[in-house]
Scaffold this motif. Sequence first.
Motif, PDB file in Angstrom:
ATOM      1  N   THR A 149       0.863  -1.017  -0.011  1.00 14.96           N
ATOM      2  CA  THR A 149       0.043  -0.594   0.227  1.00 14.96           C
ATOM      3  C   THR A 149       1.054   1.487   0.016  1.00 14.96           C
ATOM      4  N   LYS A 187       0.415   4.015  -2.702  1.00 15.43           N
ATOM      5  CA  LYS A 187       0.131   4.897  -2.633  1.00 15.43           C
ATOM      6  C   LYS A 187       1.801   6.433  -3.320  1.00 15.43           C
ATOM      7  N   ALA A 204       5.862   4.949   2.636  1.00 14.51           N
ATOM      8  CA  ALA A 204       5.457   5.920   1.919  1.00 14.51           C
ATOM      9  C   ALA A 204       6.352   7.403   2.148  1.00 14.51           C
TER      10      ALA A 204
END
Length: 423
Positions: free
Chosen positions: A236, A240, A377
């Motif tokens: 994820t 992102k 991220a």
Amino acid sequence: MVDQKRKIPRDRLFYQFSAYGFLKNLRFFEPFIILIFRSYGLSFFAIGLLYSIRDLATNILEIPTGLLADSFGRKKAMIGAFLSYILSFLVLYLFSQFWVLALAMVLFACGEAFRSGTHKSLILAYLKIKSISDLKVAYYGLTRSASQMGSALNALVAAGLVFYTGDYRVMFLASIIPYALDLVNLAFYPAQLDEEITTSGRKGIWSNLKETMSSFVGIFQDGRQLRTIQNSASFTGAFKTAKDYLQPVLAAWVLSAAFFPELEITQREAVVIGLVYFVIYLLTSLASRKAYLISGLFRSLTKAVNITFLAGIALLLAAGILTHLALETLAVLCFIGLFLVNNIRRPINVGLISDQLSSRIMASGLSAESLSTTLFAAIFAPTLGFLVDRFGLGNGLSMLGLMMFLIFLPVRVLDDDFTERPV
């Protein structure tokens, strides 16, 4: 295997959950955010730094906000999150200097930290109350489908705002409206969803917080739970980071294909980007809705998350190579595939994590997953920005794909991780 023929209860709360996701995803600036920051004169590395500031601030706040949500009230945490979001939108609308934008990112991070994991735990608490926890993948997929429909509408409204006003910044101001409506929606969630939370007196509060902290720390001491969380978080986090780079690919596509030559360049970008994102989110809405069916094609949920992880890596690598070769049409198709894979994975990941966590610490556990996501991220964003500035957009995306393959090896989930389940 769960009996998928059982009906999902479509009561008032189901529609409130769906409305929450629909309104939350009406962030009109998102389809153009990199182009907006580029119009401010920022390099890709500087944009990556802004993303990193947002994600690091979220990381710092993630654990305490998850613990506070479990200890004092998840509904209150959600309301606080949306107030912080609204304030960040105001700052983004009023200012364009880097350090003021960094402050807006910190305010946005406060909203993310209070929200992430918390709303999922409210849904899981409701499913437990209704004794339908075995339907969590299908139920969460349906509510997430509504959020993707919000993203589809978001793309059209954002394109319309840019087309008719020629002003990117107004989208920050417009985003306040749906977020204010979501505040009202959250205010009418039933207090029953804050299960097992004691608020009667200081002694009860601190005893509850201590118990929650003890259970939360245990998550990081269990290798199986940690591996499941890292599998979800690393993918994820990469998604992102990479997903917004579709915007410069689309901008190059607009120029190379000469779409709508009678329009100004900003209007051409608005039309094409808006339509592409609209199609993407219609497809991701369907992907979320059908995630339980897709997961049923695999022998187990662990096989599903591992194979979709590898599929995402392949799509990211292909998008980078095709962008480098100036084959933007095929690169856009690979990005669309990456969006679909991410939205198929998300309900499955939530189901896997909930299989390993007790309901008592669900918000904390899902916040641990969100913390790990934002940490990945925060590392990926400036790294990808630097690689794009140094080696070009296509090569930067491909290098991120290679990094993700190396990460997959230690975070792949094993069937043995799910031989026991929490009480």
